[in-house]
Design a protein around this motif. Sequence first.
Motif, short mmCIF file in Angstrom:
data_model
loop_
_atom_site.label_atom_id
_atom_site.label_comp_id
_atom_site.label_asym_id
_atom_site.label_seq_id
_atom_site.Cartn_x
_atom_site.Cartn_y
_atom_site.Cartn_z
N GLU A 298 0.80 -1.21 0.00
CA GLU A 298 0.00 0.00 0.00
C GLU A 298 0.84 1.27 0.00
O GLU A 298 0.43 2.28 -0.57
N CYS A 321 -1.43 2.91 -2.35
CA CYS A 321 -2.19 4.08 -1.89
C CYS A 321 -1.30 5.31 -1.73
O CYS A 321 -1.75 6.43 -1.95
N ARG A 347 -6.08 2.77 -6.51
CA ARG A 347 -6.31 3.08 -5.10
C ARG A 347 -5.41 4.22 -4.60
O ARG A 347 -5.43 4.55 -3.42
N ARG A 349 -3.91 7.51 -3.35
CA ARG A 349 -4.48 8.69 -2.72
C ARG A 349 -3.46 9.81 -2.53
O ARG A 349 -3.81 10.97 -2.55
#
Length: 415
Positions: A298, A321, A347, A349
């Motif tokens: 992530e 992420c 995903r 961000r």
Amino acid sequence: MSNEESVLRFSHDTISWLKCRNSSADTTHSFAHNGKSLGNMFTAVAGGLQLLEVDNCNDIFTQNTFEDLPMLTQLRKLHISNCRKCLLSSSFDHLVSLRDLQDLRIAGDTDYENVLTTNCLTSFPTALFHLTKLTSLSLSSRGLTDIPSGISTLLQLQKLTLDGCSNLKPLPAPLCSIKSLQELSLNDIAGSLLVDSIRNFTLEKLSLRRSGVHVLGVGLTHCTIKQLDVSHNAFAGNAPTLLDKYQHLGLEVLNLNSCELDTLPAGVNALSALKVLDLGNNGMVDLPDSLSSLTHLECLNLQGNCFPILPQAVQKLKSLCCLSLVACNYLEIPCWDAIAFFAKWPRLRTIWMWKTDGVEYQNYSKAALQQLKTKLKRKRTRLRDSTLCYEMQDAPDMNIELIMHGLTSSLTLST
């Protein structure tokens, strides 16, 4: 100094306002230099004081001060940092009556110990074994060489920090019997033998920053660890076999920052549970395709590497992420099609992508910059670090925080 409800803090800087301004007799502050005068202050707050922090106050906090500590019956947290005194083991006998103490930190002044060889601790204070409610214990001194097996009596201990104990011998086997132990920190130590003694532990976090190890010992193969920090160690030539035997550890966080690695160490790709990987400041120019097998990754830190283009393996990490490309000064981002570029990570961000001062994004034409401006709208401005955050305007289902700091003056993103 501050006394806010149940908190009392002393530091060399914050008590300077107590200085005797009308007298030249005391050039530091108004406390007596033998530690005795603190007893009166402790008496005033003894009924409710829960936290006491002492930092670099070697002239007022002395051996004598320990005699007054037992009156602080409600004390939960005691931190003594940057201590230049040689504390006798007998001084700690006065702490035995602090039955509710949960957090204890005793740290010497590292620079002072290195230069003058006057150590804050000369041995492990065995009186601490009576503090059965301790959940966090931090001892830092070159003079600490052995950890007695009696430490296993601290059955509630959750965090043990032995940073800077550079002469520490292998850990006692009974230490791993403390089932509550979650974090073990051995930063700034020296010696692979100490690392090899880390066996049969079940830990949430193990930290070995600047530990002087060149190869991770076989002892770790008998451990279960979720977070492993081995940053700032010169693994270099041992990279191919660095982690090939650690697939079973259950690692979720791995920090390999500043380890002189020129590629991804063998075995990292097999850490299937890995969620956070720090490969920053290694001077890498590429990453193997095997990185893409980390399907649960992530957060990835690639700060300070030398990629000329973003490695294909990074673009295949669909669970990503957060991505940091800070100070990748040779890297050019294809801003001519920002939407397509960021869509590689469904995903994603947050992405950090600024360069160090004086280094420009060379390949940004005026047309490309204008296109990037129209596809990104200002979301908010962080004034403290002059960092701009943007939201993708043309992709309503994408809410990406693009952080670009220190770009050239040709990239004007004002409203």
